[in-house]
Design a protein around this motif. Structure first.
Motif, short mmCIF file in Angstrom:
data_model
loop_
_atom_site.label_atom_id
_atom_site.label_comp_id
_atom_site.label_asym_id
_atom_site.label_seq_id
_atom_site.Cartn_x
_atom_site.Cartn_y
_atom_site.Cartn_z
N GLU A 298 -28.77 -6.99 -28.15
CA GLU A 298 -29.34 -7.89 -27.15
C GLU A 298 -28.72 -7.58 -25.78
O GLU A 298 -27.51 -7.44 -25.66
CB GLU A 298 -29.05 -9.33 -27.54
CG GLU A 298 -29.60 -10.38 -26.59
CD GLU A 298 -29.25 -11.79 -27.05
OE1 GLU A 298 -29.84 -12.23 -28.06
OE2 GLU A 298 -28.39 -12.44 -26.42
N LYS A 299 -29.56 -7.46 -24.76
CA LYS A 299 -29.08 -7.15 -23.41
C LYS A 299 -29.60 -8.19 -22.42
O LYS A 299 -30.39 -9.07 -22.77
CB LYS A 299 -29.56 -5.75 -22.97
CG LYS A 299 -29.17 -4.63 -23.92
CD LYS A 299 -27.68 -4.39 -23.99
CE LYS A 299 -27.34 -3.26 -24.96
NZ LYS A 299 -25.88 -3.07 -25.09
N ILE A 300 -29.18 -8.06 -21.17
CA ILE A 300 -29.60 -8.97 -20.10
C ILE A 300 -30.16 -8.13 -18.95
O ILE A 300 -29.48 -7.23 -18.45
CB ILE A 300 -28.43 -9.82 -19.59
CG1 ILE A 300 -27.81 -10.62 -20.75
CG2 ILE A 300 -28.88 -10.76 -18.48
CD1 ILE A 300 -26.47 -11.24 -20.41
N LEU A 301 -31.40 -8.43 -18.58
CA LEU A 301 -32.02 -7.76 -17.43
C LEU A 301 -31.95 -8.71 -16.24
O LEU A 301 -32.42 -9.85 -16.31
CB LEU A 301 -33.48 -7.42 -17.74
CG LEU A 301 -34.25 -6.70 -16.61
CD1 LEU A 301 -33.64 -5.33 -16.34
CD2 LEU A 301 -35.73 -6.56 -16.97
N VAL A 302 -31.33 -8.26 -15.18
CA VAL A 302 -31.19 -9.04 -13.95
C VAL A 302 -32.09 -8.42 -12.89
O VAL A 302 -32.05 -7.20 -12.68
CB VAL A 302 -29.73 -9.07 -13.46
CG1 VAL A 302 -29.60 -9.95 -12.22
CG2 VAL A 302 -28.80 -9.56 -14.55
#
Length: 621
Positions: free
Chosen positions: A597-601
């Motif tokens: 799981e990653k975070i796109l900003v």
């Protein structure tokens, strides 16, 4: 090169050196096992290093509000490049457009309800900001001032000139805080309400404003720690809801027509109509029955405006005394049939209180009770060839039954209710959610929001006033972010588990919505948008491109998005967003790079529509 005393040129290893190597291997193996067991500090240090590296990466994104953002180096994965829409679409609201609305019947305000474009008519371009667009004033100054360039509509300054709604001054609109039924100001009006309703002690937290105008009532309720949900139609009063959101007040485009309101039962601690002109006695009282559905036991309903105080205003309203008197009598009778007690009537204001239970309700046997097993079920979800279509259900002419549990006595006061276990959870009304899992969810979101603040130190500072959580779940993100400096619109997708009742029991606000369609708001109305596994949820159910374009429509220039999902999904999202004038960065999960799981900003670049009307090239400033 040869080695001395070894004719084959190969170095021989002594038994001692081999033994030392084996000892070192065993030592490091045991050390690693010890650290992974949780007793060592290795994992914590590694995560901190990973987070520090993330922070270094994200420093390349500029979260400050100004009039231009340096264009950063984009990912090599770029799909379609989206062009700006024509400037005539600057204030485009896909499901409330006037031309489409006029094709529907006017009876019961059906034409003012949501009517979304079919697939072939959807815009797949970027909605431009108006020329001269400026970042809104920070709260609380935004409550009183809005830049004219952001909402360039003066009609209300003329139509409501004698009612203290809004004034035009130079390059700004000023909102004195007045309203049709409170020309002396919302504060004085709320003081009168507070003499009857316990607004100050935390008993009242969520409030529904029907037909809100420019939402001055909601704006002044906020300073009393009451969270309003305001709605008004997109009609001849231009941009009412747009003004509300520009001021930093929660609002959506909506109307009491033929369909259920997009809220769960027992959502609001109070509701009010201040000359909202809703025909409460029409259609056998169906509109007041819908207010009863969303009003919690023990909640309050305020009516100011026709027919209250008809003896004073009958000439102004151009109606006969007999007509107005009969209308008020019908409202009184209908309220009694709903188990409401009249608590107050003086001057222009009348207040009713919904009984905490129906035990002492004299009319409970005579009223028609709704048959629905789930009073929160306001949507039909239709599956068609792997695609999903959601439609709100029509209102019913019946009274929503009282819950067997979860009455007014069980609801804690705010802020205690924010993290207390809601009755819907403790009573097992939310499938798969227990008190233990609810508390774990709270801790998880506190950790995640803390991580978001490390990524972007402006979160929680007032830079982001209007916040949206597109897949809110139990409301953990909003609860962890709770602050007078911001508010969160918690959206529960219609295809997701129905948790919106839990959100409201916490003292937060939100709405049901299908993200295959446009949201009921104007462009440029949110500063920060959060999406937790939203794209995984909608993958293969509708076009992800349409969801991202809708995010772009409602996001303000220089606004920020936080998208949390699996890395393969985010790669697809990133390939679309890189063609949308967003600056984006992919960051690791809080627990390190090995988590899939990653975070796109993303930060939306500042640009406005071209002065050459039909040009597809935007002006950047």
């Amino acid at each position: 090169m040869g080695i001395k005393d070894n004719p084959n040129g190969i170095r021989s290893r002594s038994p001692i050196s081999i033994f030392l190597v084996m000892c070192l291997c065993c030592f490091f193996y045991l050390l690693g096992t010890w650290q992974r067991s949780g007793f060592g500090k290795g994992d914590t240090i590694a995560r901190e290093i990973a987070q520090q590296e993330d922070c270094d990466v994200v420093k390349n994104l500029n979260f400050d509000s100004h009039h231009s953002i340096e264009i950063m180096e984009q990912s090599k994965v770029v799909g379609k490049v989206y062009k700006p829409c024509d400037v005539k679409y600057t204030d485009y609201t896909p499901c409330q457009e006037q031309d489409r609305a006029m094709k529907f019947p006017r009876e019961n305000m059906a034409y003012r309800e949501r009517h979304c474009p079919p697939e072939e008519e959807k815009l797949r371009c970027l909605i431009p900001a108006p020329k001269g667009y400026t970042a809104p004033f920070p709260w609380p100054k935004s409550r009183d001032y809005v830049y004219y360039a952001n909402v360039p509509f003066k009609s209300l300054t003329v139509e409501k000139a004698n009612q203290n709604w809004v004034e035009y001054q130079g390059n700004v609109f000023k909102f004195p805080g007045g309203g049709t039924m409170f020309p002396q100001g919302a504060d004085a009006y709320i003081d009168e309400l507070a003499s009857v309703i316990p607004i100050a002690d935390g008993s009242v937290r969520t409030a529904l404003d029907t037909g809100c105008g420019v939402a001055s009532w909601g704006a002044y309720m906020l300073k009393r720690n009451v969270l309003p949900m305001s709605f008004a139609p997109r009609d001849n009063h231009e941009a009412q809801v747009q003004f509300a959101l520009e001021r930093g007040v929660p609002a959506v485009i909506g109307v009491l027509g033929t369909m259920h309101l997009p809220y769960p039962s027992r959502a609001f601690d109070m509701a009010q109509c201040s000359r909202c002109l809703i025909p409460w006695t029409a259609n056998e009282g169906i509109y007041l029955m819908e207010v009863d559905r969303v009003l919690r036991p023990g909640g309050y309903w305020v009516l100011s405006g026709p027919p209250i105080n008809w003896k004073t205003y009958y000439k102004t309203w151009k109606r006969t005394k007999q007509d107005l008197q009969a209308e008020q009598k019908r409202i009184e009778d209908l309220a009694e049939s709903l188990c409401w007690e009249k608590k107050y009537e003086k001057g222009d204001v009348a207040i009713w209180r919904k009984m905490s239970s129906d035990e002492n309700c004299s009319s409970k046997k005579s009223v028609n009770l709704c048959n629905s097993a789930d009073t929160d079920d306001v949507c039909h979800v239709i599956w068609f060839d792997m695609l999903v279509i959601s439609r709100y259900k029509e209102m019913e002419k019946c009274k929503t039954p009282y819950p067997e549990t979860g009455g007014a006595a069980e609801l804690k006061k705010f802020p205690e209710r924010l993290f207390a276990v809601p009755s819907r959870v403790s009573d097992g009304l939310v499938d798969g959610v227990t008190a233990e899992s609810y508390l774990e969810d709270n801790q998880l979101w506190k950790k995640r929001v803390k991580g978001y603040k490390r990524i972007n130190r402006l979160i929680g500072t007032g830079r982001y006033r209007n916040v949206m959580d597109m897949n809110a779940g139990l409301g953990g993100f909003a609860a962890a972010l709770e602050s007078p400096k911001s508010w969160v619109m918690n959206v529960v997708p219609t295809i997701e588990k129905n948790t919106l009742g839990v959100v409201y029991e916490r003292g937060l606000i939100g709405i049901y919505h299908d993200w295959c369609e446009g949201f009921s708001t104007y462009p440029r109305t949110y500063d920060l948008i959060h999406a937790d596994h939203l794209f995984s949820l909608y993958k293969n159910k509708c076009n992800l491109e349409d969801i991202l374009l809708e995010m772009d429509r409602i996001l303000r220039p220089e606004g920020t998005v936080l998208i949390r999902d699996e890395v393969d999904v985010l790669n697809e999202v990133m390939s679309i967003s890189n063609g949308m004038r967003w600056d984006t960065r992919m960051l690791d999960h809080e627990d390190g790079p090995l988590v899939p799981e990653k975070i796109l900003v993303g930060v939306k670049q500042y640009w406005v529509g071209s002065s050459s009307n039909n040009s597809t090239e935007p002006d950047e400033q």
